[in-house]
Design a protein around this motif. Structure first.
Motif, PDB file in Angstrom:
ATOM      1  N   ARG A  11       0.655  -1.180  -0.031  1.00  0.00           N
ATOM      2  CA  ARG A  11       0.044  -0.034   0.043  1.00  0.00           C
ATOM      3  C   ARG A  11       0.905   1.192   0.098  1.00  0.00           C
ATOM      4  O   ARG A  11       0.311   2.305  -0.392  1.00  0.00           O
ATOM      5  CB  ARG A  11      -0.800  -0.068   1.183  1.00  0.00           C
ATOM      6  N   PHE A  12       2.177   1.197   0.382  1.00  0.00           N
ATOM      7  CA  PHE A  12       2.989   2.332   0.304  1.00  0.00           C
ATOM      8  C   PHE A  12       3.271   3.060  -1.109  1.00  0.00           C
ATOM      9  O   PHE A  12       3.375   4.004  -1.188  1.00  0.00           O
ATOM     10  CB  PHE A  12       4.457   2.238   1.187  1.00  0.00           C
ATOM     11  N   THR A  13       3.433   1.895  -1.807  1.00  0.00           N
ATOM     12  CA  THR A  13       3.693   2.196  -3.339  1.00  0.00           C
ATOM     13  C   THR A  13       2.893   3.052  -3.907  1.00  0.00           C
ATOM     14  O   THR A  13       3.280   3.559  -5.067  1.00  0.00           O
ATOM     15  CB  THR A  13       4.051   0.956  -4.106  1.00  0.00           C
ATOM     16  N   ASN A  14       1.552   2.789  -3.498  1.00  0.00           N
ATOM     17  CA  ASN A  14       0.589   3.726  -4.053  1.00  0.00           C
ATOM     18  C   ASN A  14       0.510   5.143  -3.466  1.00  0.00           C
ATOM     19  O   ASN A  14      -0.188   5.960  -3.962  1.00  0.00           O
ATOM     20  CB  ASN A  14      -0.875   3.291  -3.782  1.00  0.00           C
ATOM     21  N   THR A  15       1.370   5.669  -2.607  1.00  0.00           N
ATOM     22  CA  THR A  15       1.222   6.829  -1.957  1.00  0.00           C
ATOM     23  C   THR A  15       2.560   7.810  -2.368  1.00  0.00           C
ATOM     24  O   THR A  15       2.408   8.876  -1.949  1.00  0.00           O
ATOM     25  CB  THR A  15       1.315   6.739  -0.507  1.00  0.00           C
ATOM     26  N   VAL A  16       3.805   7.210  -2.725  1.00  0.00           N
ATOM     27  CA  VAL A  16       4.984   7.738  -2.902  1.00  0.00           C
ATOM     28  C   VAL A  16       5.484   7.432  -4.413  1.00  0.00           C
ATOM     29  O   VAL A  16       4.926   6.390  -4.824  1.00  0.00           O
ATOM     30  CB  VAL A  16       5.818   7.703  -1.948  1.00  0.00           C
ATOM     31  N   ASN A  17       6.446   8.108  -4.786  1.00  0.00           N
ATOM     32  CA  ASN A  17       7.072   7.747  -5.935  1.00  0.00           C
ATOM     33  C   ASN A  17       8.188   6.718  -5.715  1.00  0.00           C
ATOM     34  O   ASN A  17       8.717   6.498  -4.747  1.00  0.00           O
ATOM     35  CB  ASN A  17       7.377   8.840  -6.920  1.00  0.00           C
ATOM     36  N   LEU A  18       8.725   6.058  -6.887  1.00  0.00           N
ATOM     37  CA  LEU A  18       9.772   4.874  -6.713  1.00  0.00           C
ATOM     38  C   LEU A  18      11.246   5.533  -6.300  1.00  0.00           C
ATOM     39  O   LEU A  18      11.995   4.758  -5.803  1.00  0.00           O
ATOM     40  CB  LEU A  18       9.906   4.323  -8.224  1.00  0.00           C
ATOM     41  N   ASP A  19      11.317   6.735  -5.995  1.00  0.00           N
ATOM     42  CA  ASP A  19      12.386   7.439  -5.620  1.00  0.00           C
ATOM     43  C   ASP A  19      12.466   7.531  -4.006  1.00  0.00           C
ATOM     44  O   ASP A  19      13.517   8.243  -3.525  1.00  0.00           O
ATOM     45  CB  ASP A  19      12.803   8.731  -6.307  1.00  0.00           C
ATOM     46  N   TYR A  41      11.866  -6.424  10.780  1.00  0.00           N
ATOM     47  CA  TYR A  41      12.136  -6.152   9.407  1.00  0.00           C
ATOM     48  C   TYR A  41      12.560  -4.472   9.414  1.00  0.00           C
ATOM     49  O   TYR A  41      13.652  -4.130   8.967  1.00  0.00           O
ATOM     50  CB  TYR A  41      10.812  -6.180   8.382  1.00  0.00           C
ATOM     51  N   ARG A  42      11.943  -3.779  10.212  1.00  0.00           N
ATOM     52  CA  ARG A  42      12.208  -2.276  10.196  1.00  0.00           C
ATOM     53  C   ARG A  42      13.709  -2.130  10.935  1.00  0.00           C
ATOM     54  O   ARG A  42      14.410  -1.291  10.258  1.00  0.00           O
ATOM     55  CB  ARG A  42      11.400  -1.425  11.279  1.00  0.00           C
ATOM     56  N   ASP A  43      13.909  -2.972  11.901  1.00  0.00           N
ATOM     57  CA  ASP A  43      15.278  -2.799  12.570  1.00  0.00           C
ATOM     58  C   ASP A  43      16.654  -3.255  11.796  1.00  0.00           C
ATOM     59  O   ASP A  43      17.583  -3.205  12.211  1.00  0.00           O
ATOM     60  CB  ASP A  43      15.241  -3.544  14.086  1.00  0.00           C
ATOM     61  N   GLN A  44      16.158  -3.867  10.602  1.00  0.00           N
ATOM     62  CA  GLN A  44      17.198  -4.284   9.725  1.00  0.00           C
ATOM     63  C   GLN A  44      17.912  -2.935   8.990  1.00  0.00           C
ATOM     64  O   GLN A  44      18.979  -3.144   8.339  1.00  0.00           O
ATOM     65  CB  GLN A  44      16.868  -5.196   8.784  1.00  0.00           C
ATOM     66  N   TYR A  45      17.249  -1.885   9.026  1.00  0.00           N
ATOM     67  CA  TYR A  45      17.731  -0.885   7.963  1.00  0.00           C
ATOM     68  C   TYR A  45      17.745   0.390   8.667  1.00  0.00           C
ATOM     69  O   TYR A  45      17.310   1.004   9.648  1.00  0.00           O
ATOM     70  CB  TYR A  45      16.345  -0.306   7.150  1.00  0.00           C
ATOM     71  N   LYS A  46      19.011   1.238   8.289  1.00  0.00           N
ATOM     72  CA  LYS A  46      19.148   2.537   8.707  1.00  0.00           C
ATOM     73  C   LYS A  46      18.407   3.332   7.607  1.00  0.00           C
ATOM     74  O   LYS A  46      18.258   4.510   8.129  1.00  0.00           O
ATOM     75  CB  LYS A  46      20.685   2.725   8.797  1.00  0.00           C
ATOM     76  N   ASN A  47      18.545   3.180   6.662  1.00  0.00           N
ATOM     77  CA  ASN A  47      17.938   3.920   5.413  1.00  0.00           C
ATOM     78  C   ASN A  47      17.235   2.817   4.586  1.00  0.00           C
ATOM     79  O   ASN A  47      18.004   1.980   4.025  1.00  0.00           O
ATOM     80  CB  ASN A  47      18.972   4.861   4.747  1.00  0.00           C
ATOM     81  N   TRP A  48      16.137   3.224   4.226  1.00  0.00           N
ATOM     82  CA  TRP A  48      15.098   2.128   3.436  1.00  0.00           C
ATOM     83  C   TRP A  48      14.994   2.924   2.022  1.00  0.00           C
ATOM     84  O   TRP A  48      14.526   4.015   1.766  1.00  0.00           O
ATOM     85  CB  TRP A  48      13.825   1.826   3.884  1.00  0.00           C
ATOM     86  N   ASN A  49      15.170   2.229   0.788  1.00  0.00           N
ATOM     87  CA  ASN A  49      14.988   2.649  -0.396  1.00  0.00           C
ATOM     88  C   ASN A  49      13.938   2.068  -1.102  1.00  0.00           C
ATOM     89  O   ASN A  49      14.025   0.605  -1.390  1.00  0.00           O
ATOM     90  CB  ASN A  49      16.399   2.591  -1.040  1.00  0.00           C
ATOM     91  N   ARG A  52      15.184   0.122  -4.517  1.00  0.00           N
ATOM     92  CA  ARG A  52      16.139  -1.064  -4.147  1.00  0.00           C
ATOM     93  C   ARG A  52      15.184  -2.208  -3.802  1.00  0.00           C
ATOM     94  O   ARG A  52      15.225  -3.167  -4.227  1.00  0.00           O
ATOM     95  CB  ARG A  52      17.095  -0.616  -3.417  1.00  0.00           C
ATOM     96  N   GLU A  53      14.360  -1.858  -2.886  1.00  0.00           N
ATOM     97  CA  GLU A  53      13.545  -2.932  -2.305  1.00  0.00           C
ATOM     98  C   GLU A  53      12.396  -3.454  -3.275  1.00  0.00           C
ATOM     99  O   GLU A  53      12.113  -4.696  -3.267  1.00  0.00           O
ATOM    100  CB  GLU A  53      12.659  -2.516  -1.141  1.00  0.00           C
ATOM    101  N   THR A  54      11.821  -2.844  -4.150  1.00  0.00           N
ATOM    102  CA  THR A  54      10.753  -3.151  -5.305  1.00  0.00           C
ATOM    103  C   THR A  54      11.608  -3.956  -6.207  1.00  0.00           C
ATOM    104  O   THR A  54      11.228  -5.184  -6.599  1.00  0.00           O
ATOM    105  CB  THR A  54      10.379  -1.881  -5.993  1.00  0.00           C
TER     106      THR A  54
END
Length: 99
Positions: A11-19, A41-49, A52-54
């Motif tokens: 559902r997040f991909t519908n609210t923001v762009n791929l960047d 899952y959240r704790d694995q990331y300092k920065n989430w892109n 890259r995840e898509t």
């Protein structure tokens, strides 16, 4: 053994762009996981892109689909001695698909 595709905020991909680049999206954007799984899952990331995840998620999807096709073709060969790669449709199988 095939593994799952992983966790993805559909559902997040519908609210923001791929960047999008930043914190992991909020729990409300994820389906099929509980808050404990989300937190791991959240704790694995300092920065989430998102891009890259898509890409990772789509690659996992292709790997899993390949595994399913491979298992299916092995099963059909074992049961009927037919190589499915030679027949693009079921009706093109030997004897018109009536194995």
């Amino acid at each position: 053994i095939l593994k799952g595709k992983g966790i993805f905020p559909y559902r997040f991909t519908n609210t923001v762009n791929l960047d999008y680049d930043g914190p992991v999206p909020e729990y409300k954007y994820f389906d099929g996981i509980n808050e404990s799984q989300y937190n791991v899952y959240r704790d694995q990331y300092k920065n989430w892109n998102l891009r890259r995840e898509t890409e990772f998620y789509c690659n996992q999807d292709c790997i899993i689909l390949y595994g399913v096709i491979l298992k299916f073709s092995e099963l059909i060969f074992r049961l009927f001695r037919v190589e499915v790669q030679k027949y693009p449709t079921y009706s093109s199988f030997p004897e018109g698909g009536h194995l």
